[in-house]
Design an enzyme around this catalytic site. Structure first.
Site, PDB file in Angstrom:
ATOM      1  CD  GLU A 154      38.183  38.964  43.074  1.00 30.02           C
ATOM      2  OE1 GLU A 154      39.128  38.132  43.679  1.00 30.02           O
ATOM      3  OE2 GLU A 154      39.074  39.319  42.046  1.00 30.02           O
TER       4      GLU A 154
ATOM      5  CD  GLU B 227      42.240  40.976  41.693  1.00 25.69           C
ATOM      6  OE1 GLU B 227      42.226  39.791  40.746  1.00 25.69           O
ATOM      7  OE2 GLU B 227      42.341  41.757  42.655  1.00 25.69           O
TER       8      GLU B 227
END
Length: 774
Positions: free
Chosen positions: A425, A534
């Site tokens: 991320e 995720e």
């Protein structure tokens, strides 16, 4: 955790084995049912031996341990409860009394032993024969190592003491003719299927339940045995994964080797509100204890071997394991526990190999923080590719990528860890982030480094997974076209949508189909292999510490908004959920799996709070399987969107050859368009004056696990590599220039630029291996 839109909607924190598939002892294919629920209950689990002189958790946690104890806080208060004296040792499961040992289930033992591969040696086999009048299997080893297909005889004099009513032992065979203990006998392979007994390296045991036809394999002579299968439909590690055909049903081991407050709240609660990330947690623990033993105790007990067996039993076949850079090294001003987590990642490799699971190694925290969020190591500012130390931190991170890549590219590990997520991320697409050109330059250099470490073409080093950096998957179409096995990672979350949905669970049943199925299908077609690294069952942001320590929730109007959508009391306590709630969440779970196709749920386990219960139940896959809001067999998800009347957007392949390591892989005309270091980073349109590190540091090699066994009465050591795949990769590591005073690498967004360490420290781009002829 991450957000799901192309722009962040809000900032919450301002020689390779190739063998035949081992065959089951039954000749015909068998369709297996779901895993036994008992495997997820305390009765089927054993205690874990004491560690460091104290009684450790017996894996009775989360959905296994009782979630309502005598101390259950029925008033649902979010005030911290008393947590005991500061000297009390941290335990991940506050409900389990110290020393408590859940009993082993009394299940019928079914032992199935398989012919096993050896990776670096010539293989010969000699099969024993059944003697008339008895069923004694005599095994004579003539060459080391020798592999056998061992079938248990009926004679009680030659069977294990664990023999069950069906005549099969629980994963242990009889002693050989020489009288040596079977587990120390060269060539002996220990294995077992559903109902077998697993003996761990500390001598404790547990029952392996797997109704999907999975079986475990452990060979003490050859710890590199890759013949285990997680399920009957999942290939053993010794066979190449078929991207576009084989499905990734994965789960994250989040919060284990890279800590997060909402995943292990009991570790943070004693220091509320001062511990908000791993940086401040380490500072607080060090101040209290004078050491960081509590962090290692967490590593030892939060995830254990039984978890890997249960993950296979839940129908899952991949793991995404987040790890931080301090598994390799740290600088003196960084408070983290240095290099210790790597020892537990080595255990993860061993257990994944034993139970037939593949690993996606996820570099979750990078120097300086790539996103400013608590799971990057330190909450606050971004100093990766941003600020005065942005280039230097990115250089250091590339060395970490290189060290990990060299390790997992070794023949001994490349089949267990065939996927490498090189950054988690990166918050490039934000006001406080860094330009996409800088992100592209870092990705391109990481690609060069990894292919130099492992080589080019299928089987040579891992898939390289890049996150979309919150630009959206479609923005990366055409990036490094021709690159060998370059994959895309995107993290779709309903909970981080803007505005936050506030309806009942039934409103979410089909939502993933419309939101994500088309995007993921298109990305697989246009870019190549695309996974959802995720996702979760969260339909709101309720949950202890989900938005960070001390923050409220948008759902209750106490964080970033005053609009109240409801109370979190119910959502934080899954024992209050009725069947219709669970049914709707289960439908949403199936829809998400179908829409994403290849995915990793975040996360396997949520630890209990100091109140003895899981207070973020949306995020625990294990709890969801036990309680019924996730399927016991993820294959049920195939076709879910169509069943709900949603448009079908499934990628059915095939991928282009170069995308999966075939013909043309590694021919990347655009690679030279992304020089390193970048010309501009966050806050500095001209990065040339910024300080850099110099390539004069010693090469830092990660250690391997040492395996010893008995051979002809003498100790022998198995060959498991040396931590470095490419002996020709001898470039030194980037380190600070001697006598140069650099700004704090974690707080340099507004620092003065030093007069040393500039320009001359620039290094040439790492060479990339030439494409391997197909």
């Amino acid at each position: 955790m991450a957000q799901n839109s192309s722009n962040i909607p809000y900032d919450p924190l301002d020689t390779q084995p190739r063998v035949e598939t081992p065959q089951l002892l039954t000749p015909d294919p068998v369709e297996f049912g779901p895993p036994r629920p008992g495997f997820f209950e305390a009765g089927s689990r054993s205690s874990v031996g004491s560690t460091l002189g104290v009684n450790a958790r017996g894996s009775a946690y989360g959905s296994i341990a009782p979630l309502r104890s005598s101390q259950y806080d029925d008033n649902n208060s979010h005030e911290l409860s008393p947590v005991g004296p500061a000297s009390e040792r941290y335990r991940d499961d506050p409900t389990l009394p110290v020393g408590a040992a859940p009993p082993i289930a009394n299940l019928t033992e079914k032992d199935q032993l398989y012919a096993a591969p050896r990776t670096k040696t010539k293989r010969k086999a000699l099969f024993g024969c059944l003697i008339a009048g008895g069923c004694l299997l005599l095994v004579l080893a003539i060459v080391l190592p020798v592999y056998f297909l061992v079938i248990k005889p009926k004679s009680s004099s030659t069977t294990s003491t664990n023999t069950g009513s069906d005549g099969h032992s629980g994963g242990h065979a009889s002693a050989t003719a020489s009288g040596e203990h079977p587990e120390n006998t060269p060539g002996f392979v220990t294995s077992g299927g559903d109902g077998s007994i697993v003996t761990k390296d500390d001598g404790t045991t547990f029952v392996y339940n797997n109704s999907f036809g999975g079986f475990w394999v452990f060979d003490p002579v050859n710890p590199l045995n890759e013949s285990a299968q997680a399920q009957s439909w999942t290939k053993p590690l010794s066979q190449e994964w078929a991207w576009g055909t084989d499905k990734v049903y994965g789960v994250n081991l989040g919060g284990w080797l890279n800590l997060e407050p909402f995943i292990s709240p009991a570790l943070y609660e004693p220091f509320y509100p001062n511990a908000v990330d791993e940086w401040t947690l380490c500072e607080q623990i060090m101040q209290r204890d004078g050491n960081l033993n509590a962090i290692e105790e967490h590593y030892k007990t939060f995830i254990v071997e039984e978890d890997f067996a249960m993950i296979a039993a839940a129908g899952l076949n991949w793991l995404r394991i987040p790890i931080a850079f301090w598994a390799i090294e740290k600088y003196p001003n960084e408070p983290f526990l240095e290099r210790v987590s790597w020892n537990y990642f080595l255990k993860a490799i061993e257990w994944a190999r034993k139970y037939g699971l593949r690993i996606n190694l996820d570099l979750h925290a990078l120097p300086g923080s790539q996103n400013g969020w608590n799971h990057s190591g330190k909450l606050g500012k971004i100093n990766f590719l941003a600020g005065v130390m942005g280039v230097a931190n990115a250089q250091r991170a590339l060395d970490h990528v290189r060290i990990f890549a060299e390790f997992i590219s070794q023949p001994e590990y490349k089949n267990v860890v065939p996927f490498f997520g090189i950054i988690n991320e990166p918050r490039s697409n934000s006001d406080s982030g860094y330009p996409v050109e800088a992100m592209q330059a870092w990705y391109a250099e990481a690609y060069r480094i990894i292919r130099n470490a492992g080589g080019t073409g299928a089987g040579n080093g891992p898939f390289i997974s890049i996150h979309d950096a919150f630009y959206g998957m479609s923005q990366w179409t055409g990036f490094l076209s021709g690159a060998d096995r370059l994959a895309m990672d995107h993290h779709p979350y309903l909970v981080f949508a803007v505005p936050l949905p506030g309806g009942p669970p039934s409103d979410f049943e089909a939502m993933p189909c419309g939101r994500w199925a088309g995007d993921f299908s298109n990305a697989n077609s246009a870019f190549g292999v695309t996974t959802a690294g995720e996702w979760s069952h969260a339909i709101n942001d309720c949950g202890l510490y989900v938005n960070a320590v001390g923050r409220g929730t948008r759902y209750e109007g106490t964080f970033e908004t005053t609009t109240v959508l409801g109370s979190c009391d119910t959502w934080n306590d899954h024992t209050t959920w009725d069947q219709s709630t669970k049914d709707s969440l289960r439908q949403m779970s199936l829809s998400t799996m179908d829409a994403l196709q290849n995915w990793f749920f975040w996360t396997w386990r949520i630890g209990e709070s100091s109140r003895g219960r899981v207070e973020a139940p949306f995020w625990s896959y294990k709890l969801a399987v036990l309680e019924g809001w996730a399927p016991t067999d993820p294959r049920e998800s195939v076709g879910q969107c169509q069943r709900l009347g949603q448009p079908t957007h499934s990628f059915t392949g095939p991928y282009q050859s170069w995308q999966i390591g075939g013909a043309g892989a590694g021919t990347v005309p655009s690679l030279d368009s992304y020089p390193w270091p970048p010309t501009a980073i966050g806050g500095f349109p001209d990065a040339a004056p910024l300080p850099q590190y110099t390539a004069t540091g010693a090469i830092n090699t990660l250690p391997v696990h040492t395996y010893t066994y008995s051979s002809a009465g003498a100790a022998a050591t198995a060959d498991v590599g040396d931590g470095w795949n490419n002996a020709a990769d001898t470039t030194l590591m980037a380190v600070p220039i001697a006598d140069c005073t650099y700004p704090d690498q974690w707080d340099a967004t507004a620092a003065a630029i030093p007069t040393c360490g500039v320009a001359g420290a620039t290094t040439e781009a790492a060479p990339v291996a030439e494409p391997t002829p197909i």
